[in-house]
Design a protein around this motif. Structure first.
Motif, short mmCIF file in Angstrom:
data_model
loop_
_atom_site.label_atom_id
_atom_site.label_comp_id
_atom_site.label_asym_id
_atom_site.label_seq_id
_atom_site.Cartn_x
_atom_site.Cartn_y
_atom_site.Cartn_z
N LEU A 108 0.83 -1.20 0.00
CA LEU A 108 0.00 0.00 0.00
C LEU A 108 0.87 1.26 0.00
CD1 LEU A 108 -2.53 -1.05 2.79
CD2 LEU A 108 -3.05 -0.86 0.35
N ALA A 109 0.25 2.38 -0.41
CA ALA A 109 0.93 3.66 -0.28
C ALA A 109 1.09 4.05 1.18
CB ALA A 109 0.16 4.74 -1.03
N GLY A 110 0.20 3.57 2.04
CA GLY A 110 0.33 3.87 3.46
C GLY A 110 -0.87 3.41 4.26
N ILE A 111 -0.71 3.44 5.58
CA ILE A 111 -1.77 3.08 6.53
C ILE A 111 -1.80 4.15 7.61
CG2 ILE A 111 -2.61 1.39 8.21
CD1 ILE A 111 -0.97 -0.73 6.69
N VAL A 112 -3.00 4.65 7.91
CA VAL A 112 -3.20 5.60 9.01
C VAL A 112 -4.11 4.93 10.03
CG1 VAL A 112 -4.07 7.86 9.70
CG2 VAL A 112 -3.00 7.57 7.45
N ALA A 113 -3.66 4.81 11.26
CA ALA A 113 -4.43 4.14 12.31
C ALA A 113 -4.66 5.09 13.47
CB ALA A 113 -3.72 2.88 12.78
N PHE A 114 -5.91 5.52 13.62
CA PHE A 114 -6.31 6.36 14.75
C PHE A 114 -6.85 5.48 15.88
CE2 PHE A 114 -7.14 9.32 11.15
CZ PHE A 114 -6.53 10.48 11.60
N SER A 115 -6.30 5.63 17.07
CA SER A 115 -6.86 5.02 18.29
C SER A 115 -7.05 3.52 18.15
CB SER A 115 -8.21 5.67 18.64
OG SER A 115 -8.09 7.06 18.72
N THR B 133 1.40 5.32 9.90
CA THR B 133 1.38 6.34 10.95
C THR B 133 0.30 5.98 11.95
OG1 THR B 133 1.49 8.71 11.37
CG2 THR B 133 -0.23 8.00 9.88
N LEU B 134 0.63 6.12 13.22
CA LEU B 134 -0.25 5.77 14.34
C LEU B 134 -0.55 7.03 15.14
CD1 LEU B 134 1.93 2.73 15.40
CD2 LEU B 134 -0.25 2.55 14.21
N ILE B 135 -1.82 7.25 15.45
CA ILE B 135 -2.25 8.47 16.14
C ILE B 135 -3.19 8.06 17.27
CG2 ILE B 135 -3.48 10.67 15.87
CD1 ILE B 135 -2.68 10.35 12.78
N HIS B 136 -2.94 8.58 18.47
CA HIS B 136 -3.72 8.12 19.62
C HIS B 136 -3.79 9.22 20.67
CE1 HIS B 136 -4.96 3.89 21.03
NE2 HIS B 136 -5.62 4.75 21.79
N GLY B 137 -4.94 9.37 21.30
CA GLY B 137 -5.06 10.30 22.43
C GLY B 137 -4.51 9.67 23.70
N ASP B 138 -3.77 10.46 24.47
CA ASP B 138 -3.15 9.88 25.68
C ASP B 138 -4.15 9.70 26.82
OD1 ASP B 138 -3.49 12.44 26.70
OD2 ASP B 138 -1.36 12.77 27.15
N ALA B 139 -5.39 10.18 26.65
CA ALA B 139 -6.42 10.01 27.68
C ALA B 139 -7.54 9.10 27.17
CB ALA B 139 -6.98 11.37 28.09
N ASP B 140 -7.24 8.23 26.22
CA ASP B 140 -8.24 7.34 25.63
C ASP B 140 -8.68 6.29 26.65
OD1 ASP B 140 -9.74 5.55 24.12
OD2 ASP B 140 -8.42 5.66 22.38
N PRO B 141 -9.96 6.28 27.07
CA PRO B 141 -10.42 5.29 28.03
C PRO B 141 -10.94 4.01 27.38
CG PRO B 141 -12.17 6.87 27.66
CD PRO B 141 -11.02 7.27 26.75
N VAL C 239 7.67 3.81 10.42
CA VAL C 239 6.55 4.10 11.32
C VAL C 239 6.72 5.47 11.95
CG1 VAL C 239 5.17 3.28 13.27
CG2 VAL C 239 6.49 1.65 11.92
N THR C 240 5.61 6.21 12.02
CA THR C 240 5.57 7.44 12.81
C THR C 240 4.43 7.32 13.81
OG1 THR C 240 4.23 8.47 11.07
CG2 THR C 240 6.59 8.96 11.09
N LEU C 241 4.62 7.92 14.98
CA LEU C 241 3.64 7.85 16.06
C LEU C 241 3.38 9.25 16.59
CD1 LEU C 241 1.97 6.34 18.29
CD2 LEU C 241 4.12 6.16 19.58
N HIS C 242 2.11 9.60 16.71
CA HIS C 242 1.72 10.89 17.28
C HIS C 242 0.76 10.64 18.43
CE1 HIS C 242 0.70 15.17 17.49
NE2 HIS C 242 -0.55 14.77 17.66
N ILE C 243 1.09 11.15 19.60
CA ILE C 243 0.22 11.06 20.76
C ILE C 243 -0.39 12.43 21.02
CG2 ILE C 243 0.07 10.55 23.22
CD1 ILE C 243 0.61 8.08 21.52
N SER C 244 -1.72 12.51 21.02
CA SER C 244 -2.43 13.77 21.24
C SER C 244 -2.66 13.98 22.73
CB SER C 244 -3.78 13.76 20.52
OG SER C 244 -3.61 13.70 19.12
N GLY D 54 -9.23 12.00 24.36
CA GLY D 54 -9.80 10.70 24.62
C GLY D 54 -9.91 9.86 23.37
N HIS D 55 -11.04 9.15 23.24
CA HIS D 55 -11.23 8.24 22.11
C HIS D 55 -11.84 9.01 20.95
CE1 HIS D 55 -11.21 4.24 20.46
NE2 HIS D 55 -12.51 4.29 20.17
N GLY D 56 -11.01 9.70 20.22
CA GLY D 56 -11.47 10.53 19.12
C GLY D 56 -10.30 11.07 18.33
#
Length: 215
Positions: A130-137, A157-165, A186-191, A195-197
């Motif tokens: 694939l050209a890429g994968i974006v994974a939120f939460s 690329t992985l993206i996740h909120g640090d208060a995700d319950p 791989v790149t990782l971004h923590i918001s 939360g879960h969004g």
């Protein structure tokens, strides 16, 4: 086998040269993520955006869909669930490519929550890269044969909120470590405080990734 369908946005230019597939979370449907396509359409005028509904009516939401049911044992449930749902998503992608004349190299999978788990599980196991994968939460459930020497390794690329319950942000950190250890870019971004969004900073991070891969 179940056939997936859902909302789509045709390319603004009138000619599809790229494909962005948006995979919703548990209890939602394709319309929940197609707004991401509306956000990105101006930046990617040649992209076709498709947001299929998951294959099963959701046990926990009468108006939504699920890629797999939520089990008491969440770890075992997502491992088995992702494996069972994978062929349906893989066939959907094959059909899309056949219909559009595009292929894996033109395609980015974007998923949220359970959809992110499916994007990672299927996207790292396809025969083409694939050209890429974006994974939120999300979380990563490796497919059988993951990271075999000849297996494709699309950028992730992985993206996740640090208060995700709902989905522990540590799961994205673990996914980043496992993918990187097996030769993935791989790149990782923590918001912070999210939360879960999908927060504006996470969306901006994903947009930059998309533009780098497709723009």
């Amino acid at each position: 086998m179940t056939k997936l369908s859902g909302p789509m946005l045709p390319p603004r230019s009138g000619t599809a040269r790229q494909l962005v597939v948006l995979l919703h979370g548990y209890g939602a449907d394709g319309s929940d993520l197609i707004d991401l396509g509306r956000h990105w359409r101006t930046l990617l005028p040649d992209a076709l955006f498709v947001a299929p509904n998951a294959p099963r009516r959701c046990g926990g939401s009468p108006f939504g869909y699920e890629w797999f049911p939520l089990e008491v044992d969440r770890i075992a449930g997502r491992i088995e669930g992702a494996r069972q749902a994978a062929p349906v998503l893989a066939e959907f992608l094959s059909d899309l490519w056949a219909q559009s004349g595009l292929g894996a190299a033109d395609t980015v999978l974007v998923g949220f929550s359970q959809g992110a788990m499916m994007a990672l599980h299927v996207g790292t196991a396809l025969p083409g890269e694939l050209a890429g994968i974006v994974a939120f939460s999300g979380a990563f459930v490796p497919a059988d044969g993951f990271a075999a020497p000849a297996a494709p390794r699309p950028p992730v690329t992985l993206i996740h909120g640090d208060a995700d319950p709902v989905v522990d942000p540590a799961l994205s950190r673990q996914a980043a470590d496992l993918l990187a250890a097996n030769g993935f870019e791989v790149t990782l971004h923590i918001s912070p405080g999210v939360g879960h969004g999908i927060a504006p900073d996470g969306l901006a991070f994903a947009t930059a990734f998309l533009m780098a891969r497709l723009g």
